[in-house]
Design a protein around this motif. Structure first.
Motif, short mmCIF file in Angstrom:
data_model
loop_
_atom_site.label_atom_id
_atom_site.label_comp_id
_atom_site.label_asym_id
_atom_site.label_seq_id
_atom_site.Cartn_x
_atom_site.Cartn_y
_atom_site.Cartn_z
N LEU A 1 -0.91 10.42 1.76
CA LEU A 1 -2.00 9.94 2.60
C LEU A 1 -3.14 10.95 2.59
O LEU A 1 -4.31 10.60 2.40
CB LEU A 1 -1.49 9.73 4.02
CG LEU A 1 -2.45 9.12 5.03
CD1 LEU A 1 -2.47 7.60 4.90
CD2 LEU A 1 -2.03 9.49 6.46
N ALA A 2 -2.80 12.23 2.75
CA ALA A 2 -3.81 13.28 2.72
C ALA A 2 -4.48 13.35 1.36
O ALA A 2 -5.70 13.55 1.26
CB ALA A 2 -3.17 14.62 3.08
N ASP A 3 -3.70 13.18 0.28
CA ASP A 3 -4.28 13.17 -1.07
C ASP A 3 -5.29 12.04 -1.22
O ASP A 3 -6.33 12.20 -1.86
CB ASP A 3 -3.17 13.00 -2.11
CG ASP A 3 -2.27 14.22 -2.23
OD1 ASP A 3 -2.65 15.31 -1.73
OD2 ASP A 3 -1.18 14.07 -2.80
N GLY A 4 -4.98 10.87 -0.64
CA GLY A 4 -5.90 9.75 -0.72
C GLY A 4 -7.21 10.05 0.00
O GLY A 4 -8.30 9.74 -0.51
N SER B 1 0.83 -1.20 0.00
CA SER B 1 0.00 0.00 0.00
C SER B 1 0.87 1.25 0.00
O SER B 1 1.74 1.42 0.86
CB SER B 1 -0.90 0.03 1.24
OG SER B 1 -1.85 -1.00 1.22
N SER B 2 0.62 2.15 -0.94
CA SER B 2 1.24 3.46 -0.92
C SER B 2 0.52 4.34 0.11
O SER B 2 -0.55 3.98 0.62
CB SER B 2 1.14 4.11 -2.30
OG SER B 2 -0.22 4.38 -2.61
N GLY B 3 1.09 5.51 0.39
CA GLY B 3 0.39 6.44 1.26
C GLY B 3 -0.97 6.81 0.70
O GLY B 3 -1.96 6.92 1.43
N LEU C 1 9.47 7.89 8.88
CA LEU C 1 8.59 8.00 7.72
C LEU C 1 8.83 9.36 7.05
O LEU C 1 9.06 10.37 7.71
CB LEU C 1 7.13 7.89 8.17
CG LEU C 1 6.10 7.45 7.13
CD1 LEU C 1 6.38 6.04 6.66
CD2 LEU C 1 4.71 7.54 7.72
N ARG C 2 8.77 9.39 5.73
CA ARG C 2 9.02 10.62 4.98
C ARG C 2 7.76 11.50 4.91
O ARG C 2 6.63 11.01 4.92
CB ARG C 2 9.49 10.29 3.57
CG ARG C 2 10.84 9.58 3.51
CD ARG C 2 11.96 10.54 3.80
NE ARG C 2 13.27 9.86 3.78
CZ ARG C 2 14.42 10.48 4.00
NH1 ARG C 2 14.44 11.78 4.27
NH2 ARG C 2 15.54 9.80 3.96
N LEU C 3 7.99 12.81 4.80
CA LEU C 3 6.89 13.76 4.70
C LEU C 3 6.02 13.46 3.49
O LEU C 3 4.80 13.61 3.52
CB LEU C 3 7.43 15.19 4.62
CG LEU C 3 6.40 16.31 4.49
CD1 LEU C 3 5.49 16.37 5.72
CD2 LEU C 3 7.09 17.65 4.26
#
Length: 331
Positions: A115-118, A70-72, A107-109
Motif C-alpha cells: 500500500l505504501a509502495d503504491g 485490488s492488491s495493496g 491483514l498481513r504486514l
C-alpha cells in the motif's frame, strides 16, 4: 511478487502500531515541500503562495474497492490518484498527502507495505515532489483508507466549477469511459455468483487489460491542472462521478448550459458520458484558448431549460453512484 513466509509476514494484529508505521514510513520518501515530516504531532508543509488547497476522500472495502480485485499496491496508487486529481482540478500543484488507515487485525504486514509502495509510486509518477507526510492508524473490521491531500496554487487564482461563461469551449484532459469499461469487465468476468474472484490477466484482451488498469490504478493528468489554470481556464473539475453528472454540476454552479458533441467523445460515447471514476479534468476555456493535453468536447451556452445537452438533446443519465453501481458482495 513472490509470497513471503508467514513468519516474515506477520498479521497486523500481532504487531505494535509503531512497527506498522515504521514499515510504511520507510517506504515513503520526504516530499519536496516537506519541512517537518512524520515523527512529530503534525507535519509542516511549505506553502510559497500563502494559499493551501485541501481535499479529502475515503475508500472503503465494499462500496469503493474489492480485495479480490485490488492488491495493496493498486489500492495505495488509487487512493493517492483520486485525491491528487481533486487538488489538480483547482489549478494547484499537490504537495502532501495525509493517510489514515483503519485495518483488520488479520491483514498481513506485506499488504500495508505494498500500500505504501503504491502511494510512493503514484506520487512520483503523477505529482513529483508530493509525498505522504503523516496520518493515523487504527483497527477496524472493514479496511478503510482515508486520504487528505494538500496543494499549493503557486500564485495562481484557484479555478472553481462556477466560472464557465457562454462562448467558452468545454474540454477534457484524460480518458473518458475506460474505468467504467474496466468495472464492467470485473463484474462480468471475475465473480463466482455474487462473490468477486481474483483477476486472471491471461483471460483479458489488451484493451480489457488497459481498461481494468484504468479502474484499479487510474493515472489522471495531474500536472495539467496547473497548466489549465495558467492558460486561463474559467472553470474546472475532476470527472469522478461520470461526465453526465459532473458536467451538470459545472453547468449548475456556473448558471449556464453545457452542450456536448457525441462525435467528440471517442469510440464509446455512451460509456464516456455515463461512466465514472475516470478522474479526467473537465474544463472551460475562452474561445481560442486550449492548452496542450486538452481536447474540445463541447461548448458553453447561455442557461436554458436543460443544464446539459448532447447533440442538442437532453442527457437522461444520472452518472456514477458507488452505492448503486457496486453491488454489496464482499471479496
Amino acid at each position: 511478487m513472490p509470497s513471503r513466509h508467514e513468519a516474515d509476514d506477520p498479521r497486523l494484529g500481532d504487531l505494535s502500531e509503531g512497527r506498522i508505521l515504521q514499515a510504511i514510513l520507510t517506504r515513503t520518501p520526504t516530499g519536496a515541500h516537506t519541512l517537518i515530516g512524520p515523527g512529530d504531532d503534525a507535519a509542516v508543509i511549505a506553502t510559497p503562495s500563502g494559499s493551501v488547497v485541501a481535499t479529502t476522500d475515503t475508500l472503503v472495502h465494499g462500496p469503493d474497492f474489492r480485495l479480490a480485485w485490488s492488491s495493496g499496491y493498486d489500492l495505495g496508487w488509487k487512493a493517492a490518484a483520486v485525491n491528487l486529481a481533486d487538488v489538480a482540478a483547482m489549478g494547484a500543484r499537490p504537495t502532501a498527502l495525509l493517510v489514515a488507515l483503519a485495518v483488520p487485525r488479520d491483514l498481513r504486514l506485506s499488504f500495508v507495505e505494498r500500500l505504501a509502495d503504491g502511494f510512493r509510486d503514484a506520487c512520483a509518477a503523477l505529482a513529483p515532489g508530493c509525498a505522504v507526510v503523516g496520518g493515523d492508524l487504527t483497527v477496524s473490521d472493514v479496511l478503510t483508507v482515508a486520504v487528505t491531500a494538500l496543494g499549493d496554487l503557486e500564485g495562481r487564482t484557484a479555478v472553481t466549477r462556477s466560472g464557465a461563461r457562454p462562448g467558452d469551449v468545454v474540454a477534457v484532459a484524460g480518458e473518458l469511459g475506460h474505468a467504467a469499461r474496466g468495472l464492467a469487465v470485473l463484474f462480468g468476468r471475475f465473480r463466482d455468483g455474487d462473490v468477486p474472484v481474483a483477476v486472471d490477466a491471461a483471460k483479458l484482451a489488451a484493451g480489457e487489460r488497459a481498461a481494468v488498469t484504468a479502474q484499479l490504478r487510474p493515472a489522471p493528468p495531474i500536472g495539467l491542472g496547473a497548466v489549465a489554470a495558467t492558460a486561463g481556464a474559467t472553470a474546472m473539475m475532476d470527472v469522478s462521478d461520470g461526465l453526465a453528472l459532473d458536467a451538470r454540476r459545472m453547468a449548475a454552479a456556473s448558471g449556464v448550459t453545457i452542450a456536448l458533441e457525441r462525435a467528440l467523445l471517442g469510440d464509446d460515447p455512451e460509456r464516456a458520458i455515463a461512466g465514472g471514476e475516470d478522474h479526467a479534468l473537465l474544463a472551460a476555456f475562452p474561445e481560442g484558448v486550449l492548452p496542450p493535453g486538452f481536447r474540445v468536447i463541447g461548448a458553453v451556452r447561455a442557461a436554458g431549460p436543460e443544464d446539459l445537452l448532447c447533440d442538442d438533446l437532453p442527457v437522461d443519465l444520472s452518472g456514477w453512484d458507488p452505492y448503486r453501481d457496486w453491488d454489496s458482495a464482499a471479496g
